[in-house]
Every structure is written in structure tokens, then in C-alpha cells.
Design a protein around this motif. Structure first.
Motif, PDB file in Angstrom:
ATOM      1  N   ARG A  73       0.827  -1.357   0.161  1.00 34.66           N
ATOM      2  CA  ARG A  73       0.011  -0.002   0.130  1.00 34.66           C
ATOM      3  C   ARG A  73       0.804   1.184  -0.082  1.00 34.66           C
ATOM      4  NH1 ARG A  73      -4.627  -1.482   4.274  1.00 34.66           N
ATOM      5  NH2 ARG A  73      -5.471  -3.315   3.343  1.00 34.66           N
ATOM      6  N   GLY A  74       2.232   1.108  -0.038  1.00 40.92           N
ATOM      7  CA  GLY A  74       2.986   2.254   0.076  1.00 40.92           C
ATOM      8  C   GLY A  74       3.058   3.103   1.562  1.00 40.92           C
ATOM      9  N   ASN A  75       2.636   2.467   2.578  1.00 36.11           N
ATOM     10  CA  ASN A  75       2.668   2.882   3.883  1.00 36.11           C
ATOM     11  C   ASN A  75       3.942   2.820   4.503  1.00 36.11           C
ATOM     12  OD1 ASN A  75       2.228   3.160   6.800  1.00 36.11           O
ATOM     13  ND2 ASN A  75      -0.112   3.127   6.473  1.00 36.11           N
ATOM     14  N   LEU A  76       4.763   3.980   4.687  1.00 37.84           N
ATOM     15  CA  LEU A  76       5.975   3.846   5.059  1.00 37.84           C
ATOM     16  C   LEU A  76       5.982   3.343   6.453  1.00 37.84           C
ATOM     17  CD1 LEU A  76       8.930   4.477   4.454  1.00 37.84           C
ATOM     18  CD2 LEU A  76       8.716   6.934   5.094  1.00 37.84           C
ATOM     19  N   LEU A  77       5.126   3.928   7.400  1.00 33.70           N
ATOM     20  CA  LEU A  77       5.251   3.586   8.964  1.00 33.70           C
ATOM     21  C   LEU A  77       5.011   2.088   9.114  1.00 33.70           C
ATOM     22  CD1 LEU A  77       5.057   4.638  11.824  1.00 33.70           C
ATOM     23  CD2 LEU A  77       2.534   4.908  11.585  1.00 33.70           C
ATOM     24  N   TRP A  78       4.001   1.477   8.164  1.00 34.00           N
ATOM     25  CA  TRP A  78       3.973  -0.161   8.460  1.00 34.00           C
ATOM     26  C   TRP A  78       5.161  -0.770   7.974  1.00 34.00           C
ATOM     27  CZ3 TRP A  78      -1.898  -1.380   6.296  1.00 34.00           C
ATOM     28  CH2 TRP A  78      -2.705  -0.766   7.449  1.00 34.00           C
ATOM     29  N   MET A  79       5.752  -0.443   6.806  1.00 34.03           N
ATOM     30  CA  MET A  79       6.928  -0.885   6.299  1.00 34.03           C
ATOM     31  C   MET A  79       8.256  -0.997   7.384  1.00 34.03           C
ATOM     32  SD  MET A  79       7.216   0.000   2.261  1.00 34.03           S
ATOM     33  CE  MET A  79       6.811   1.646   2.491  1.00 34.03           C
ATOM     34  N   ARG A  80       8.274   0.085   8.051  1.00 31.25           N
ATOM     35  CA  ARG A  80       9.429   0.375   8.858  1.00 31.25           C
ATOM     36  C   ARG A  80       9.020  -0.198  10.359  1.00 31.25           C
ATOM     37  NH1 ARG A  80      11.650   6.566   7.530  1.00 31.25           N
ATOM     38  NH2 ARG A  80      12.550   6.094   5.526  1.00 31.25           N
ATOM     39  N   SER A  81       7.887  -0.500  10.549  1.00 31.19           N
ATOM     40  CA  SER A  81       7.455  -1.456  11.783  1.00 31.19           C
ATOM     41  C   SER A  81       8.406  -2.563  11.955  1.00 31.19           C
ATOM     42  CB  SER A  81       6.082  -1.823  11.870  1.00 31.19           C
ATOM     43  OG  SER A  81       5.861  -2.604  10.894  1.00 31.19           O
ATOM     44  N   ALA A  82       8.929  -3.248  10.672  1.00 30.72           N
ATOM     45  CA  ALA A  82       9.682  -4.415  10.444  1.00 30.72           C
ATOM     46  C   ALA A  82      10.731  -4.553  11.366  1.00 30.72           C
ATOM     47  CB  ALA A  82       9.913  -4.654   9.069  1.00 30.72           C
ATOM     48  N   ARG A  83      11.436  -3.230  11.378  1.00 27.92           N
ATOM     49  CA  ARG A  83      12.665  -2.984  12.167  1.00 27.92           C
ATOM     50  C   ARG A  83      12.591  -3.242  13.622  1.00 27.92           C
ATOM     51  NH1 ARG A  83      16.051   0.799  14.807  1.00 27.92           N
ATOM     52  NH2 ARG A  83      18.135   1.105  14.173  1.00 27.92           N
ATOM     53  N   SER A  84      11.495  -2.727  14.022  1.00 27.58           N
ATOM     54  CA  SER A  84      11.344  -2.690  15.470  1.00 27.58           C
ATOM     55  C   SER A  84      10.893  -4.106  16.134  1.00 27.58           C
ATOM     56  CB  SER A  84      10.146  -1.662  16.106  1.00 27.58           C
ATOM     57  OG  SER A  84       9.095  -1.884  15.227  1.00 27.58           O
ATOM     58  N   SER A  85       9.982  -4.709  15.104  1.00 27.10           N
ATOM     59  CA  SER A  85       9.509  -6.078  15.539  1.00 27.10           C
ATOM     60  C   SER A  85      10.854  -7.139  15.326  1.00 27.10           C
ATOM     61  CB  SER A  85       8.308  -6.526  14.571  1.00 27.10           C
ATOM     62  OG  SER A  85       8.640  -6.217  13.149  1.00 27.10           O
ATOM     63  N   SER A  86      11.810  -6.882  14.397  1.00 28.42           N
ATOM     64  CA  SER A  86      12.732  -7.786  14.377  1.00 28.42           C
ATOM     65  C   SER A  86      13.678  -7.609  15.721  1.00 28.42           C
ATOM     66  CB  SER A  86      13.718  -7.410  13.006  1.00 28.42           C
ATOM     67  OG  SER A  86      12.781  -7.614  11.835  1.00 28.42           O
ATOM     68  N   ILE A  87      13.905  -6.342  15.982  1.00 27.68           N
ATOM     69  CA  ILE A  87      14.667  -6.293  17.175  1.00 27.68           C
ATOM     70  C   ILE A  87      14.081  -6.920  18.359  1.00 27.68           C
ATOM     71  CG2 ILE A  87      15.876  -4.619  18.596  1.00 27.68           C
ATOM     72  CD1 ILE A  87      16.216  -2.677  16.497  1.00 27.68           C
ATOM     73  N   ALA A  88      12.755  -6.655  18.492  1.00 28.68           N
ATOM     74  CA  ALA A  88      12.038  -7.465  19.550  1.00 28.68           C
ATOM     75  C   ALA A  88      12.068  -8.927  19.724  1.00 28.68           C
ATOM     76  CB  ALA A  88      10.446  -6.866  19.599  1.00 28.68           C
ATOM     77  N   GLN A  89      12.063  -9.473  18.330  1.00 31.38           N
ATOM     78  CA  GLN A  89      12.174 -10.795  18.306  1.00 31.38           C
ATOM     79  C   GLN A  89      13.567 -11.347  18.905  1.00 31.38           C
ATOM     80  OE1 GLN A  89      11.070 -13.784  15.101  1.00 31.38           O
ATOM     81  NE2 GLN A  89      10.476 -11.899  14.155  1.00 31.38           N
ATOM     82  N   LEU A  90      14.448 -10.616  18.436  1.00 32.74           N
ATOM     83  CA  LEU A  90      15.774 -11.092  19.034  1.00 32.74           C
ATOM     84  C   LEU A  90      15.958 -10.800  20.396  1.00 32.74           C
ATOM     85  CD1 LEU A  90      18.893 -11.925  18.297  1.00 32.74           C
ATOM     86  CD2 LEU A  90      19.242  -9.289  18.060  1.00 32.74           C
ATOM     87  N   VAL A  91      15.625  -9.687  20.972  1.00 34.37           N
ATOM     88  CA  VAL A  91      15.517  -9.453  22.380  1.00 34.37           C
ATOM     89  C   VAL A  91      14.843 -10.745  23.160  1.00 34.37           C
ATOM     90  CG1 VAL A  91      15.166  -7.996  24.423  1.00 34.37           C
ATOM     91  CG2 VAL A  91      16.151  -6.980  22.103  1.00 34.37           C
ATOM     92  N   LEU A  92      13.779 -11.191  22.609  1.00 36.59           N
ATOM     93  CA  LEU A  92      12.739 -12.023  23.352  1.00 36.59           C
ATOM     94  C   LEU A  92      13.565 -13.482  23.262  1.00 36.59           C
ATOM     95  CD1 LEU A  92       9.313 -10.507  22.228  1.00 36.59           C
ATOM     96  CD2 LEU A  92      10.205 -10.566  24.690  1.00 36.59           C
ATOM     97  N   ILE A  93      13.772 -13.516  22.023  1.00 41.63           N
ATOM     98  CA  ILE A  93      14.651 -14.974  21.864  1.00 41.63           C
ATOM     99  C   ILE A  93      15.617 -15.240  22.757  1.00 41.63           C
ATOM    100  CG2 ILE A  93      15.231 -16.804  20.207  1.00 41.63           C
ATOM    101  CD1 ILE A  93      13.140 -15.593  18.410  1.00 41.63           C
ATOM    102  N   GLY A  94      16.335 -13.962  22.596  1.00 39.03           N
ATOM    103  CA  GLY A  94      17.673 -14.039  23.360  1.00 39.03           C
ATOM    104  C   GLY A  94      17.423 -14.322  25.003  1.00 39.03           C
ATOM    105  N   ILE A  95      16.472 -13.607  25.512  1.00 34.96           N
ATOM    106  CA  ILE A  95      15.928 -13.925  26.841  1.00 34.96           C
ATOM    107  C   ILE A  95      15.587 -15.325  27.116  1.00 34.96           C
ATOM    108  CG2 ILE A  95      14.132 -13.349  28.538  1.00 34.96           C
ATOM    109  CD1 ILE A  95      14.256 -10.644  27.525  1.00 34.96           C
ATOM    110  N   SER A  96      15.004 -15.864  26.310  1.00 33.43           N
ATOM    111  CA  SER A  96      14.496 -17.245  26.236  1.00 33.43           C
ATOM    112  C   SER A  96      15.961 -18.297  26.424  1.00 33.43           C
ATOM    113  CB  SER A  96      13.842 -17.602  25.158  1.00 33.43           C
ATOM    114  OG  SER A  96      13.135 -18.775  25.430  1.00 33.43           O
TER     115      SER A  96
END
Length: 666
Positions: A30-53
Motif C-alpha cells: 500500500r506504500g505505507n512507510l510507517l507500516w513498512m518500518r515497523s519491521a525494524r522494531s519487530s525484528s529487534i523485539a524478536q531478537l531480544v525476546l528469543i535471546g532472553i529465552s
């Protein structure tokens, strides 16, 4: 409470992966820049959470928390600390947790370091990576919970498989998984490019560093596993074409083809469809290996023979991933532009032959690995496909490939003067022939294929060094000028030279230790002397020693040559009371010329043991050290290429300056 924290972190990571798999992809459409850039924060969140586990599970092993079933089944309070830590990934559940952690590392790596990648392509790539994470995180939580509790807890654990209590095996899985899983991000780039409908030189430049990282890690993992098998298992071999060995080797072969294909796409805009297909198939073979190892289809010294229901789950993931990506490829690939034209005699053509040979070799290994499994499933008949089949089919395919590796760097892009290439290489061809004859004259034994392989290895070594000297004009200009030219060469060029030389050196080890090995298996008593390869090996007896969690029978062997003392070897036969198993610890005298290798087997009989009689295996393996030396050089060559400024800085931005290159594919 710590295990529950780890499990909760995994559940949150799954939620983050689900969001990442949908929102950025919709944003790109859809060309929504905010939604596209949410991938950055969710990728980092995944790394932190799996790292904690992952840290929570490691902590459970370190403190010997026997309320966790995984710790009970794979650890023991007497186990050395290093192997307690390694126990974190020494089980099916723990190794899967390591798998998803590495998935998250590569996703976060693209999110953090891919600043020059267009937002739409990055969003689609990270979404595809999240699809893979979602599949494996759900598999982990639903079928393979690493934090399952056991009450009442036992007083002690069952111990880790003694074969895995080794420094080499402590490092082997993380390196191997970095290679296996590293190709996932290349797969994600490929699927994202198919969705976007665009593959160009910039895309190939973005993909190459990640491909190199995965290839280097997989090379290191395979080499380390081979080294471990050589010194730990006691049979004196470094490769047995075991199915679990094969499933790591096949992605390496296709990953090597992918590296070369991406170079052509970057330099000439050609091989676009071929590069995409290789990216898909390389990771598909990684997934296939995961299925074979974890489905219960086979038993190996380093396979996870778990219940088949888990295998069905992975089979479903495999079908969706491979089937979906190949369907998308079949739909989108025909529309891609063909790229630059080239003649049959050119560097592009040479690299195409290179890739076709690598793909054929991979297909041969795949057939030999799967055929016994398929035949047993269909007819119930059990057959073994081992070294004779692979040596007869794989080696004849690879030798022409090595010949092409020597010729390829001398070829020019688009069109090459074949006569000029022959003039440069004819002297090297003569040297290759003379070297082969010299080897035959000295050894006068062994198969003809061995002499041919040595000659071709010498060809690759000389041709590679000759190409490098031509680049810096060594002996044609003053030495200061040659040094200046060498410094100004791209590091990727030095990396290619180092990797090709490393393969040539490793080939000397492959051939020497296979064709000219000497072996003696004898019953010995104190005072017995074995003669092998010019050495006299005296068996002095066996004493019992105690380790942290084992008891060992340690033999003493005095080695001499022509009456002169050489060394003393101490092979061991270890017994692990908790695990109720035995292992062999080989003793090796290693030199450039060859290894003198000794391993102690079971006593000849119970009564013989009382008399000090044992079964002893003695081998002399010429040039085997060259295998490890060549492997290190190949890894170092990959590192040199990765450090190339052109890859560190990154690819130039595409011609379209818009930050939202997100037009939906037609």
C-alpha cells in the motif's frame, strides 16, 4: 520462575513474528512507510525476546536446575561447565531454540545494517523472514517446549551424550546453524524480489554479504564436524557420507554456486532467474536436512532421532516453504529480464558451467541420501548407499569443476580470446602433468584417480597463483609497483585467491589420506611392537584414570623411528557411568607429512583384559593436516571478501530515488 520467563518470552516472540509477517508486507503493497518500518522494531523485539529465552535455558543448565526436563535428560551435576553450557543446544529442543535465535539474529541484522536497502524491499524481506520464524516458533512451543518441568525433580541428570562432550562438538552446532539458518535471509531476499518483480545489480550486492556469512559459517561447521569425527570416533576417517553429513554438505554446494551466480548478476546483470532459484533451493535443502535429522527417519551419531509426529510438522513447514516459493518463482521468474549477453567463451559461460556442475553434484548427493529412505518407505527393503557410490559419482563431477576453477579467472567478461588464455596456461598444464608423473614415480601405488586428482589440485594451485601474479604484474614491473598493485586490489580478489588455494591444499589432504592410508588392527599385550609407515609403535600397557564424570582406560604407546624416540601416545577408552556408554579418545601425532593415529578398542576378551591384552588400531594418514589447513584458508578467504570495502559500505542506491519504491507487482 526463570524457565517460565523463558517460555513466556518465546510466546511474545511468536506474537511479534506474527505481526512482522503481515504488517510490513501490507505496508509495502500500500506504500505505507510507517507500516513498512515497523519491521525494524519487530525484528529487534524478536531478537531480544528469543535471546532472553535462550539465556534462561542456558542458566538452567549452568545451575543444574533438575526441575527442567531438558536439563535432566541432557546434563549432570558432575559435567564440566563448558559442556553444561553446550548442553543448551545439545538436545532437540535446545538446538531448535538456537535455530530460532539465529533466525532472529539475521533478521535483526538486515533491519539494523541494511540502511541503504529500499524500504519496500526491506519490509518484504523481513516479513518473509518472519514467516519462517513463525513456523519454527510455533513448532517449538507446540511440540518441543524446552522449558517443560518435571516433578518431583531427580537428584541428578542423565548426562549429555558422551560423544557430544567435546570442545569440537561444543562449537560445531552454532557454526553449522549459522550456515544453515543464514541462508534463510538470502531466501527471504529472493522471495521479496519475486514479489516485487525486480532483480538487479543492487539486489545482488545486498545479498552477497549475507551469502558470504552463511557460506563461511557452514564451511567452518562442516570442517569442525569432520575434525571431530576424525579424532573422536576412533575409526580414523574424516568423512563417511553419513546422511547427516550429506544434509549439511548439500546446502554448502548450492551455496557455493549461489555465491558465484550472484557475482554475475551484480557485474553483468545476467543469471537473475538462476540466482533466485539457487537462493530458494539452498535454503530448501537446509530445511530438508532439518526434517531428515529430526523426523526419526535415521539414526546417526549426531542425529536427533525424535518421534515422527514432530517430523510431520516440519514436513508441513517444508512443503509450504518450498512449494510456495517455487510456485512464486514459476509465476514471476519468466518476466525477469535476461541481462547482459555473452559468448560461449567468456567468464559468464565459465561460471555457468561451474554452477551446473555444482548443481549436478548436489543432485547426486541428494539421490544417494534419499534413495535408501524412499525405498524403505515404499518397499520395506533396507539398503545402504555409502562411500563407494558417492566416490564413483561425485568425484568425477567435481574434478572437471576444479579444472574450470583454474581457467575461469583468466576469462574476460562477455568475450574471451581463447588462444590468449591457452598461451598463459600451457606452461602450467605441463607442470601439472609432470607433477602427476612425479607423484606416481614416488608412490607407485594407489588408484589412477588419486594421481589424476593430485595433478588437478596442483593445476588449481598453480593457476590461481598465476592469475594473482598477473594481476599485480609480479616480475614484470619493479617489486614496489607490484606491492602497490597488490594493496590496491579489492579484498574480494584476494579472498577469491585465498579460497581457491585453500581448496587446492585441502584436495591434497583428501587424496593423500584416502588413497595412501596405512592401517593395522591388532591384538596387543605389553611389549608388543607394531610396524607401520616406517614407525615402530610399542604397546606399554593400560592404566585406569578418573575424569570429572568418567573413568578411562589409558594406553601408553612409545613411538620410535629407526631406533630414535619420536613421541609417546596416550589413547583412551572412556566409560561414563551415568550415561552408561563408552567413547574412544584417539591419540594423534600430527605433522605436515601425515598423522600417526592410535585408538584403543575393547579388550580382546574378558580373560585377555586380565592379562593386559587389548585391541589396538594404528593408522598413518598422509597429508591429512592439509584438509584442516585448506578449510581454514577457505574460511579466511571468505572473510577477506566480506571485508571488501564495496560490501562493507554497501551497494549504491537504485536509480529510482523515491524512498517508497512500493508499487505493487503487476
Amino acid at each position: 520462575m526463570i524457565p517460565e520467563t523463558g517460555q513466556f518470552a518465546l510466546a511474545l516472540a511468536l506474537a511479534a513474528a506474527l505481526v512482522q509477517s503481515i504488517l510490513p508486507m501490507l505496508g509495502a503493497a500500500r506504500g505505507n512507510l510507517l507500516w513498512m518500518r515497523s519491521a525494524r522494531s519487530s525484528s529487534i523485539a524478536q531478537l531480544v525476546l528469543i535471546g532472553i529465552s535462550f539465556v534462561a535455558l542456558m542458566r538452567s543448565f549452568v545451575v543444574s536446575d533438575f526441575t527442567v526436563l531438558n536439563v535432566v535428560e541432557n546434563s549432570n551435576s558432575l559435567k564440566p561447565m563448558l559442556f553444561k553450557v553446550a548442553g543448551t543446544w545439545g538436545s532437540h529442543e535446545g538446538s531448535l531454540l538456537l535455530w530460532v535465535l539465529i533466525l532472529a539474529i539475521f533478521g535483526a541484522g538486515v533491519a539494523l545494517f541494511g540502511s541503504n536497502i529500499p524500504d519496500a524491499l526491506k519490509a518484504r524481506t523481513l516479513s518473509v523472514q518472519a514467516w519462517i520464524s513463525t513456523g519454527f516458533l510455533s513448532f517449538l512451543l507446540l511440540t518441543s517446549n524446552p522449558f517443560a518441568r518435571v516433578f518431583p525433580p531427580p537428584l541428578d541428570g542423565n548426562d549429555l551424550n558422551p560423544l557430544l562432550q567435546d570442545l569440537g562438538l561444543a562449537m560445531h552446532p552454532p557454526l553449522l546453524y549459522f550456515g544453515y539458518v543464514g541462508f534463510s535471509i538470502v531466501f527471504s531476499f529472493a522471495v521479496a524480489a519475486l514479489i516485487e518483480g525486480r532483480v538487479d545489480a543492487a539486489w545482488a550486492r545486498w545479498v552477497r554479504p549475507w551469502t558470504l556469512v552463511a557460506w563461511m559459517s557452514l564451511t567452518a561447521g562442516i570442517a569442525l564436524g569432520s575434525w571431530w569425527a576424525y579424532y573422536e570416533l576412533g575409526w580414523g576417517g574424516w568423512w563417511f557420507w553419513d546422511p547427516v553429513e550429506n544434509v549439511s554438505f548439500m546446502p554448502w554446494l548450492l551455496g557455493t554456486a549461489l555465491l558465484h551466480s550472484a557475482i554475475v548478476t551484480e557485474k553483468r546483470g545476467a543469471f537473475k532467474s538462476w540466482t533466485i532459484l539457487l537462493a530458494i533451493l539452498t535454503f530448501s535443502l537446509s530445511l530438508l536436512g532439518t526434517f531428515i535429522v529430526r523426523s526419526g527417519l535415521l539414526t546417526s551419531v549426531h542425529a536427533f532421532a525424535v518421534d515422527p509426529e514432530r517430523g510431520l510438522y516440519i514436513l508441513g513447514l517444508l512443503a509450504i516453504t518450498i512449494g510456495g516459493s517455487l510456485t512464486l518463482y514459476a509465476w514471476r521468474a519468466p518476466a525477469m529480464e535476461g541481462g547482459g549477453l555473452f559468448t560461449p567463451i567468456s567468464r559468464e559461460a565459465g561460471l555457468l558451467v561451474n554452477n551446473l556442475l555444482l548443481a549436478t553434484a548436489t543432485a547426486t548427493v541428494l539421490f544417494g541420501t534419499l534413495y535408501p529412505l524412499v525405498l524403505e518407505a515404499v518397499t520395506g527393503d533396507k539398503i545402504s548407499v555409502g562411500p563407494p557410490f558417492f566416490n564413483a559419482t561425485f568425484i568425477p563431477i567435481m574434478l572437471p569443476l576444479v579444472v574450470m576453477m583454474g581457467i575461469g579467472p583468466f576469462l574476460s567478461w562477455k568475450r574471451t580470446d581463447l588462444k590468449g588464455v591457452f598461451q598463459r596456461l600451457r606452461f602450467l598444464a605441463v607442470l601439472m602433468g609432470l607433477a602427476g608423473l612425479a607423484t606416481w614415480y614416488v608412490l607407485r601405488g594407489g588408484p589412477v584417480l588419486a594421481y589424476l586428482s593430485v595433478a588437478i589440485a596442483i593445476w588449481l594451485l598453480l593457476a590461481t597463483l598465476r592469475e594473482w601474479t598477473v594481476r599485480i604484474r609480479l616480475l614484470d614491473v619493479p617489486m614496489s609497483e607490484s606491492i602497490r598493485r597488490a594493496r590496491n586490489l579489492p579484498r574480494a580478489s584476494h579472498g577469491m585467491t585465498m579460497a581457491h588455494v585453500g581448496l587446492a591444499i585441502a584436495m591434497f589432504g583428501f587424496v593423500g589420506s584416502s588413497a595412501w592410508k596405512s592401517e593395522e588392527i591388532v591384538f596387543v599385550q605389553p611389549g608388543s611392537i607394531i610396524e607401520i609407515a616406517g614407525f615402530d609403535v610399542r604397546f606399554d600397557g593400560v592404566e585406569q584414570v578418573r575424569g570429572p564424570n568418567y573413568v578411562a582406560d589409558r594406553g601408553t604407546l612409545t613411538v620410535s623411528r629407526e631406533g630414535e624416540f619420536v613421541t609417546t601416545l596416550y589413547p583412551e577408552r572412556r566409560s561414563y557411568p551415568v550415561a552408561q556408554s563408552r567413547t574412544t579418545e584417539s591419540a594423534i601425532r600430527s605433522t605436515l607429512a601425515g598423522d600417526l593415529y592410535a585408538s584403543l578398542a575393547e579388550p580382546a576378551s574378558e580373560t585377555a583384559s586380565d592379562q593386559g591384552a587389548w585391541t589396538l588400531r594404528i593408522l598413518y594418514e598422509p597429508l591429512v593436516f592439509f584438509i584442516w589447513m585448506g578449510s581454514i584458508m577457505m574460511i579466511f578467504g571468505g572473510g577477506l571478501s566480506l571485508s571488501d570495502r564495496r560490501l562493507r559500505v554497501g551497494a549504491p542506491r537504485r536509480a529510482i530515488k523515491s524512498k517508497i519504491a512500493a508499487t505493487p507487482a503487476e
